[in-house]
Design a protein around this motif. Structure first.
Motif, mmCIF file in Angstrom:
data_model
loop_
_atom_site.group_PDB
_atom_site.id
_atom_site.type_symbol
_atom_site.label_atom_id
_atom_site.label_comp_id
_atom_site.label_asym_id
_atom_site.label_seq_id
_atom_site.Cartn_x
_atom_site.Cartn_y
_atom_site.Cartn_z
ATOM 1 N N GLY A 89 0.807 -1.223 0.000
ATOM 2 C CA GLY A 89 0.000 0.000 0.000
ATOM 3 C C GLY A 89 0.833 1.262 0.000
ATOM 4 N N THR A 90 2.128 1.129 -0.332
ATOM 5 C CA THR A 90 3.015 2.297 -0.257
ATOM 6 C C THR A 90 2.533 3.438 -1.144
ATOM 7 N N GLN A 91 2.230 3.132 -2.413
ATOM 8 C CA GLN A 91 1.820 4.197 -3.332
ATOM 9 C C GLN A 91 0.470 4.787 -2.942
ATOM 10 N N ALA A 92 -0.444 3.936 -2.510
ATOM 11 C CA ALA A 92 -1.754 4.436 -2.079
ATOM 12 C C ALA A 92 -1.591 5.352 -0.869
ATOM 13 N N ALA A 93 -0.725 4.974 0.073
ATOM 14 C CA ALA A 93 -0.498 5.815 1.248
ATOM 15 C C ALA A 93 0.126 7.146 0.847
ATOM 16 N N ARG A 94 1.061 7.114 -0.101
ATOM 17 C CA ARG A 94 1.687 8.363 -0.562
ATOM 18 C C ARG A 94 0.649 9.284 -1.212
ATOM 19 N N LYS A 95 -0.259 8.699 -2.006
ATOM 20 C CA LYS A 95 -1.327 9.494 -2.611
ATOM 21 C C LYS A 95 -2.220 10.114 -1.526
ATOM 22 N N ALA A 96 -2.566 9.309 -0.530
ATOM 23 C CA ALA A 96 -3.446 9.791 0.537
ATOM 24 C C ALA A 96 -2.780 10.923 1.313
ATOM 25 N N LEU A 97 -1.516 10.742 1.678
ATOM 26 C CA LEU A 97 -0.799 11.763 2.438
ATOM 27 C C LEU A 97 -0.634 13.034 1.619
ATOM 28 N N SER A 98 -0.317 12.870 0.346
ATOM 29 C CA SER A 98 -0.157 14.040 -0.529
ATOM 30 C C SER A 98 -1.461 14.815 -0.650
ATOM 31 N N CYS A 99 -2.558 14.075 -0.758
ATOM 32 C CA CYS A 99 -3.855 14.742 -0.919
ATOM 33 C C CYS A 99 -4.257 15.478 0.353
ATOM 34 N N VAL A 100 -3.968 14.903 1.500
ATOM 35 C CA VAL A 100 -4.225 15.605 2.758
ATOM 36 C C VAL A 100 -3.441 16.916 2.775
ATOM 37 N N TYR A 101 -2.194 16.858 2.347
ATOM 38 C CA TYR A 101 -1.352 18.061 2.336
ATOM 39 C C TYR A 101 -1.869 19.086 1.321
ATOM 40 N N ARG A 102 -2.197 18.623 0.091
ATOM 41 C CA ARG A 102 -2.631 19.536 -0.969
ATOM 42 C C ARG A 102 -3.957 20.205 -0.655
ATOM 43 N N THR A 103 -4.809 19.548 0.120
ATOM 44 C CA THR A 103 -6.098 20.144 0.487
ATOM 45 C C THR A 103 -5.989 21.010 1.741
ATOM 46 N N GLY A 104 -4.778 21.204 2.233
ATOM 47 C CA GLY A 104 -4.564 22.154 3.328
ATOM 48 C C GLY A 104 -4.620 21.565 4.723
ATOM 49 N N GLN A 105 -4.693 20.252 4.833
ATOM 50 C CA GLN A 105 -4.758 19.592 6.153
ATOM 51 C C GLN A 105 -5.911 20.182 6.987
ATOM 52 N N ARG A 106 -7.034 20.405 6.303
ATOM 53 C CA ARG A 106 -8.183 21.034 6.972
ATOM 54 C C ARG A 106 -9.459 20.206 6.879
ATOM 55 N N PHE A 107 -9.360 18.952 6.362
ATOM 56 C CA PHE A 107 -10.567 18.186 6.089
ATOM 57 C C PHE A 107 -10.434 16.759 6.633
ATOM 58 N N GLY A 108 -11.590 16.136 6.802
ATOM 59 C CA GLY A 108 -11.618 14.754 7.218
ATOM 60 C C GLY A 108 -11.433 13.812 6.042
ATOM 61 N N ALA A 109 -11.429 12.508 6.355
ATOM 62 C CA ALA A 109 -11.128 11.504 5.332
ATOM 63 C C ALA A 109 -12.156 11.494 4.202
ATOM 64 N N ALA A 110 -13.429 11.708 4.528
ATOM 65 C CA ALA A 110 -14.473 11.584 3.500
ATOM 66 C C ALA A 110 -14.223 12.559 2.342
ATOM 67 N N HIS A 111 -13.910 13.802 2.665
ATOM 68 C CA HIS A 111 -13.672 14.792 1.603
ATOM 69 C C HIS A 111 -12.390 14.464 0.839
ATOM 70 N N VAL A 112 -11.335 14.087 1.545
ATOM 71 C CA VAL A 112 -10.070 13.776 0.864
ATOM 72 C C VAL A 112 -10.256 12.600 -0.081
#
Length: 603
Positions: free
Chosen positions: A406-429
């Motif tokens: 799951g390395t690539q999936a985790a990297r995508k998830a972490l990147s998306c949390v960062y790109r969206t400003g670390q201001r949202f919950g999992a559902a929106h990300v």
């Protein structure tokens, strides 16, 4: 000739042999030695102090943290012909005075008392006038400030050794890791006590963990329907959640009752009494319920929300199958549980050291939930006990899970949390990752960022599993100031930079509704022949009637295991009935004729 431990075990309790370390503990304490006993729930801890108290001169004083625990044990002992009583806040003045007079007069074998009551000057002076056989400190883990059930009064119990140095002490608990065990020894002055550490394994309990689908209500209903007619406990995190789940179960036709501290005390006591007296009741409760419950025939314990720690989980699940019969521990949890529990700890009033300890314990529990190894092996490892694994009685052994890179999936998830400003919950990300053009995505123009749609290869269920596991792994945390918004932790850096690989547990498909193999935990009449099942059912009805007449828990009349043995033996007279395990002389005198009459009615 004076009675031996084995004589009393047979005559009073109806058993012909001890289990595991029981005999060595009884003989050590009866001989005047101090002891620390670690034994799993259902392992027979009570006998380890009850028998020595009966073998020694005087009255045994049992320190117990809960009124319900005292009352249930006293009721059970009175049924056995043992002179037992308790002193607690529920007694009126006349009753309390009567108990005190009986104590000083040497008319009691065992007295149960809370630590608060024991430490009063009146009670200490009373004990000065009493011949004491021993002190038993039950639920001794309550002495540990870092444990899951700290009771400050337990810290003051060193007064027992200081004031009565020649009276043996036995401290007992079912839940103590090594640091807690060391603290018990230090705080109670038991450095010279002999330690008896039994296996923490409960092989009769099947451990199963599912990932919450929605609110988890449908999963819970399916689970309980596979145990229809069985007694069980459902633990929920909050009072509101208890009420909601109890209502949902009642609507589905399940005999469910709520229990929490916010209820009217009379209704709460009534519900507890029904759970103890009736068969097939499901109690929906906060964790305040259970420590004082000795009901042996609880066939399942379900958690609909994440517990706080492995110790708490172990203690709560240990209330299932105390009679040694098959039982099941079921837990459902999701990402929301993880975020909520972390928030609760971080927003609490405890000091930083305590918060860090609670977060570490939560992380250990999450690791247990997400492991692909044998559940029993992982659970026992927390208590320092090795296990070979492949227990054959947990979900991971019965239905081995698969894992994936799951390395690539985790990297995508972490990147998306960062790109969206670390201001949202999992559902929106997740919506952003999957390219879902929701109103919220459009409002924040997140369809224009680089991570928009890069996770379209995974469905919503799979992404929820990814987020749940990377939060559990400490790569993301909930921002308390932003209502649980996810943000990166320092541990996420190596994953983002490609320096660390992640193996993730594969999300199992939604289960198809099916009837469970009835070889496990469904019926109290497990593996009985048709004729024996008729007798067993009749005996349970008689037991329920008798318990209601006496206003005592049904199990203090006879355990299910004893009723099963009677049903299988089908005795024709009192001599044959006396040979059934679990029937001592007092119960034979009290109930023998009634049991034989009920058997004759269905012959």
């Amino acid at each position: 000739m004076p009675d031996t431990a084995l004589d009393l075990l047979h005559r009073i309790f109806g058993h012909t042999a001890f289990r595991d370390e029981q005999q060595h503990i009884v003989e050590h304490v009866a001989g005047g030695g101090d002891a620390l006993v670690l034994m799993p729930t259902g392992g027979g801890k009570s006998l380890c102090y009850q028998l020595p108290a009966l073998l020694r001169d005087g009255c045994g004083i049992v320190v117990s943290p809960l009124i319900a625990l005292m009352q249930n044990q006293v009721e059970a002992l009175l049924q056995l012909g043992v002179r037992a009583a308790c002193l607690n806040s529920t007694l009126d003045a006349d009753t309390a005075m009567s108990v005190e007079r009986a104590l000083v007069a040497g008319e009691l074998d065992l007295l149960y008392v809370s630590p608060e009551r024991l430490l009063t000057q009146r009670c200490l002076n009373l004990l000065d006038r009493t011949k004491l056989s021993l002190f038993a400190i039950d639920e001794a883990h309550c002495v540990s400030q870092w444990g899951h059930d700290f009771r400050p009064e337990y810290r003051q119990l060193t007064v027992l050794h200081e004031r009565w140095p020649d009276v043996p002490r036995i401290a007992l608990t079912a839940t103590a890791d090594k640091p807690t065990r060391n603290e018990i020894v230090e705080r109670l002055g038991l450095e010279d006590a002999r330690q008896f550490v039994s296996s923490f394994d409960r092989p009769n309990i099947r451990y199963r963990i599912v990932h919450k689908d929605g609110g988890g209500t449908r999963q819970l209903l399916d689970f309980i329907r596979d145990h229809r007619g069985a007694s069980g406990i459902v633990y929920a995190f909050s009072r509101k959640r208890v009420d909601t789940v109890a209502d949902q179960l009642q609507t589905a036709g399940i005999k469910a009752l709520p229990y929490h501290a916010g209820m009217d005390s009379d209704l709460r006591a009534q519900n507890q009494r029904r759970f103890l007296q009736e068969d097939g009741v499901v109690m929906v409760a906060t964790i305040a319920f259970g420590m004082g419950i000795d009901k042996p025939d609880v066939r399942f314990v379900a958690h609909v929300d994440l517990p706080k720690s492995i110790e708490g989980y172990y203690q709560e699940t240990g209330r299932a199958g105390r009679d040694g019969g098959p039982a099941e521990a079921w837990l459902s949890y999701g990402l929301g549980d993880v975020v909520s529990m972390r928030q609760l700890i971080q927003q609490g009033e405890a000091g930083d050291d305590r918060k860090q300890l609670e977060l570490r314990k939560l992380d250990a529990l999450l690791g247990y939930c997400e492991t692909v190894q044998c559940r029993r092996q992982a659970l026992l490892a927390w208590f320092g006990e090795p296990h070979a694994g492949a227990c054959g009685n947990c979900d991971n052994c019965l239905e081995p899970p698969s894992s994936w890179d799951g390395t690539q999936a985790a990297r995508k998830a972490l990147s998306c949390v960062y790109r969206t400003g670390q201001r949202f919950g999992a559902a929106h990300v997740i919506d952003v990752l999957r390219g879902e053009l929701t109103d919220k995505v459009k409002q924040h123009r997140h369809d224009e960022i680089s991570t928009w749609g890069i996770g379209a290869d995974l469905d919503d269920r799979a992404w929820r599993g990814v987020f749940r596991q990377i939060v559990a792994a400490g790569l993301l945390e909930a921002d308390v100031e932003r209502h649980g918004a996810l943000r990166l932790t320092s541990a996420s850096g190596p994953v983002l930079r490609g320096e660390r690989e992640l193996r993730l547990r594969s999300e199992s498909p939604k289960p198809v509704r099916r009837r469970r193999d009835r070889g496990g935990v469904d019926s109290a009449g497990l593996e009985l022949s048709p004729d024996a099942l008729v007798r067993f059912t009749a005996l349970r009805e008689w037991r329920s009637e008798t318990a209601r007449e006496q206003n005592v828990p049904a199990y203090v009349i006879f355990h299910d295991a004893t009723l099963r043995a009677i049903a299988e033996a089908a005795p024709d007279d009192l001599d044959e009935l006396a040979r059934v395990p679990g029937i001592g002389s007092s119960k034979l005198d009290r109930y023998g004729e009634a049991v034989l009459e009920r058997l004759a009615d269905v012959a």
